[in-house]
Design a protein around this motif. Structure first.
Motif, PDB file in Angstrom:
ATOM      1  N   THR A 103       0.830  -1.199   0.000  1.00 59.26           N
ATOM      2  CA  THR A 103       0.000   0.000   0.000  1.00 59.26           C
ATOM      3  C   THR A 103       0.865   1.250   0.000  1.00 59.26           C
ATOM      4  OG1 THR A 103      -1.671  -1.207   1.285  1.00 59.26           O
ATOM      5  CG2 THR A 103      -1.846   1.179   1.259  1.00 59.26           C
ATOM      6  N   GLU A 104       0.454   2.234  -0.795  1.00 61.64           N
ATOM      7  CA  GLU A 104       1.146   3.522  -0.801  1.00 61.64           C
ATOM      8  C   GLU A 104       0.404   4.508   0.094  1.00 61.64           C
ATOM      9  OE1 GLU A 104       2.080   7.177  -3.813  1.00 61.64           O
ATOM     10  OE2 GLU A 104       2.351   5.148  -4.609  1.00 61.64           O
ATOM     11  N   TYR A 105       1.147   5.062   1.036  1.00 61.35           N
ATOM     12  CA  TYR A 105       0.613   6.059   1.959  1.00 61.35           C
ATOM     13  C   TYR A 105       1.221   7.420   1.660  1.00 61.35           C
ATOM     14  CZ  TYR A 105      -1.310   2.437   5.023  1.00 61.35           C
ATOM     15  OH  TYR A 105      -2.034   1.399   5.533  1.00 61.35           O
ATOM     16  N   VAL A 106       0.467   8.473   1.969  1.00 64.15           N
ATOM     17  CA  VAL A 106       0.947   9.847   1.876  1.00 64.15           C
ATOM     18  C   VAL A 106       0.809  10.472   3.262  1.00 64.15           C
ATOM     19  CG1 VAL A 106       0.593  12.120   0.823  1.00 64.15           C
ATOM     20  CG2 VAL A 106       0.256  10.043  -0.543  1.00 64.15           C
ATOM     21  N   VAL A 107       1.881  11.110   3.737  1.00 64.85           N
ATOM     22  CA  VAL A 107       1.856  11.761   5.046  1.00 64.85           C
ATOM     23  C   VAL A 107       1.012  13.028   4.939  1.00 64.85           C
ATOM     24  CG1 VAL A 107       3.226  12.837   6.868  1.00 64.85           C
ATOM     25  CG2 VAL A 107       4.109  10.813   5.673  1.00 64.85           C
ATOM     26  N   THR A 108      -0.071  13.079   5.728  1.00 63.86           N
ATOM     27  CA  THR A 108      -1.002  14.214   5.680  1.00 63.86           C
ATOM     28  C   THR A 108      -0.887  15.121   6.900  1.00 63.86           C
ATOM     29  OG1 THR A 108      -2.746  12.873   6.684  1.00 63.86           O
ATOM     30  CG2 THR A 108      -2.654  12.952   4.253  1.00 63.86           C
ATOM     31  N   GLU A 109      -0.287  14.628   7.959  1.00 67.90           N
ATOM     32  CA  GLU A 109      -0.010  15.434   9.157  1.00 67.90           C
ATOM     33  C   GLU A 109       1.376  15.037   9.627  1.00 67.90           C
ATOM     34  OE1 GLU A 109      -2.983  14.852  12.204  1.00 67.90           O
ATOM     35  OE2 GLU A 109      -4.616  14.975  10.747  1.00 67.90           O
ATOM     36  N   PHE A 110       2.158  16.037  10.036  1.00 69.12           N
ATOM     37  CA  PHE A 110       3.522  15.752  10.465  1.00 69.12           C
ATOM     38  C   PHE A 110       3.939  16.772  11.515  1.00 69.12           C
ATOM     39  CE2 PHE A 110       8.169  15.798  10.114  1.00 69.12           C
ATOM     40  CZ  PHE A 110       8.448  14.441  10.181  1.00 69.12           C
ATOM     41  N   GLU A 111       4.184  16.282  12.726  1.00 73.61           N
ATOM     42  CA  GLU A 111       4.639  17.120  13.828  1.00 73.61           C
ATOM     43  C   GLU A 111       5.884  16.475  14.422  1.00 73.61           C
ATOM     44  OE1 GLU A 111       1.470  18.294  16.614  1.00 73.61           O
ATOM     45  OE2 GLU A 111       0.083  17.389  15.166  1.00 73.61           O
ATOM     46  N   PRO A 112       7.078  16.951  14.035  1.00 75.60           N
ATOM     47  CA  PRO A 112       8.311  16.338  14.538  1.00 75.60           C
ATOM     48  C   PRO A 112       8.310  16.225  16.060  1.00 75.60           C
ATOM     49  CG  PRO A 112       8.810  17.954  12.840  1.00 75.60           C
ATOM     50  CD  PRO A 112       7.340  18.093  13.161  1.00 75.60           C
ATOM     51  N   GLY A 113       8.671  15.041  16.536  1.00 71.11           N
ATOM     52  CA  GLY A 113       8.713  14.783  17.968  1.00 71.11           C
ATOM     53  C   GLY A 113       7.383  14.394  18.579  1.00 71.11           C
ATOM     54  N   THR A 114       6.298  14.586  17.834  1.00 73.04           N
ATOM     55  CA  THR A 114       4.958  14.310  18.368  1.00 73.04           C
ATOM     56  C   THR A 114       4.230  13.205  17.617  1.00 73.04           C
ATOM     57  OG1 THR A 114       4.768  16.593  19.106  1.00 73.04           O
ATOM     58  CG2 THR A 114       2.723  15.365  18.908  1.00 73.04           C
ATOM     59  N   GLY A 115       4.388  13.168  16.294  1.00 71.33           N
ATOM     60  CA  GLY A 115       3.724  12.114  15.548  1.00 71.33           C
ATOM     61  C   GLY A 115       3.437  12.478  14.110  1.00 71.33           C
ATOM     62  N   PHE A 116       2.808  11.540  13.428  1.00 74.69           N
ATOM     63  CA  PHE A 116       2.431  11.759  12.037  1.00 74.69           C
ATOM     64  C   PHE A 116       1.229  10.896  11.697  1.00 74.69           C
ATOM     65  CE2 PHE A 116       5.517   8.327  11.942  1.00 74.69           C
ATOM     66  CZ  PHE A 116       5.003   7.427  11.017  1.00 74.69           C
ATOM     67  N   THR A 117       0.570  11.294  10.629  1.00 77.62           N
ATOM     68  CA  THR A 117      -0.566  10.556  10.083  1.00 77.62           C
ATOM     69  C   THR A 117      -0.285  10.335   8.614  1.00 77.62           C
ATOM     70  OG1 THR A 117      -2.105  11.611  11.624  1.00 77.62           O
ATOM     71  CG2 THR A 117      -3.054  10.644   9.629  1.00 77.62           C
ATOM     72  N   TRP A 118      -0.581   9.096   8.163  1.00 83.36           N
ATOM     73  CA  TRP A 118      -0.495   8.872   6.724  1.00 83.36           C
ATOM     74  C   TRP A 118      -1.772   8.214   6.257  1.00 83.36           C
ATOM     75  CZ3 TRP A 118       4.739   5.853   6.926  1.00 83.36           C
ATOM     76  CH2 TRP A 118       4.583   4.602   7.508  1.00 83.36           C
ATOM     77  N   VAL A 119      -2.092   8.457   4.979  1.00 78.11           N
ATOM     78  CA  VAL A 119      -3.367   8.033   4.410  1.00 78.11           C
ATOM     79  C   VAL A 119      -3.123   7.290   3.105  1.00 78.11           C
ATOM     80  CG1 VAL A 119      -5.562   8.847   3.455  1.00 78.11           C
ATOM     81  CG2 VAL A 119      -4.584   9.982   5.468  1.00 78.11           C
TER      82      VAL A 119
END
Length: 142
Positions: A60-76
């Motif tokens: 599956t190919e994901y794209v990072v939609t939220e990115f907060e260094p040191g806190t987390g990320f979301t990919w879709v």
């Protein structure tokens, strides 16, 4: 439909971020990932594209939609009738400990049905395995 798990880790949020954001090394600490391949040359960040290969699931190919260094990320990841959102969050706790919340949400007409009927138990197992592997890796000597 969203599924999630939380784990307390006896390591600083900085250490957890170091391990969590080094996505290409995930197969070293969790059996739920065979390979992670970055599809662009920049460092992991907003808009990054990543190919994730997991047992029993199509690559599956994901794209990072939220990115907060040191806190987390979301990919879709999106496909016909399905949108999969995976969140990876770190919260600082008392002392030098962290709490991590991992979640996967299946949406869309196909995603909702598939998530409920076919992948619910698999997702629960994968989330638990990933949380345990992340904890073990972060608590080991770097």
């Amino acid at each position: 439909m969203e599924q999630s798990t939380e784990v307390d880790i006896d390591a600083s949020p900085e250490r957890v971020w170091e391990v969590m954001s080094d996505i290409e090394r995930w197969p070293e600490w969790t059996d739920t990932v065979n390979a992670v391949t970055r599809l662009d040359s920049d460092s992991l960040g907003l808009g990054s594209r990543v190919r994730v290969e997991q047992p029993r699931l199509p690559a599956t190919e994901y794209v990072v939609t939220e990115f907060e260094p040191g806190t987390g990320f979301t990919w879709v990841a999106t496909g016909p009738g399905v949108r999969t959102t995976a969140r990876h969050r770190i919260e600082s706790r008392a002392g030098s400990t962290s709490r991590v919340r991992l979640s996967v949400q299946q949406a869309g007409p196909v995603g909702t049905v598939m998530g409920r009927l076919f992948f619910r138990r698999l997702t629960e197992r994968y989330l638990a395995t990933e949380a345990a592997g992340l904890k073990a890796r972060c608590e080991s000597t770097p």
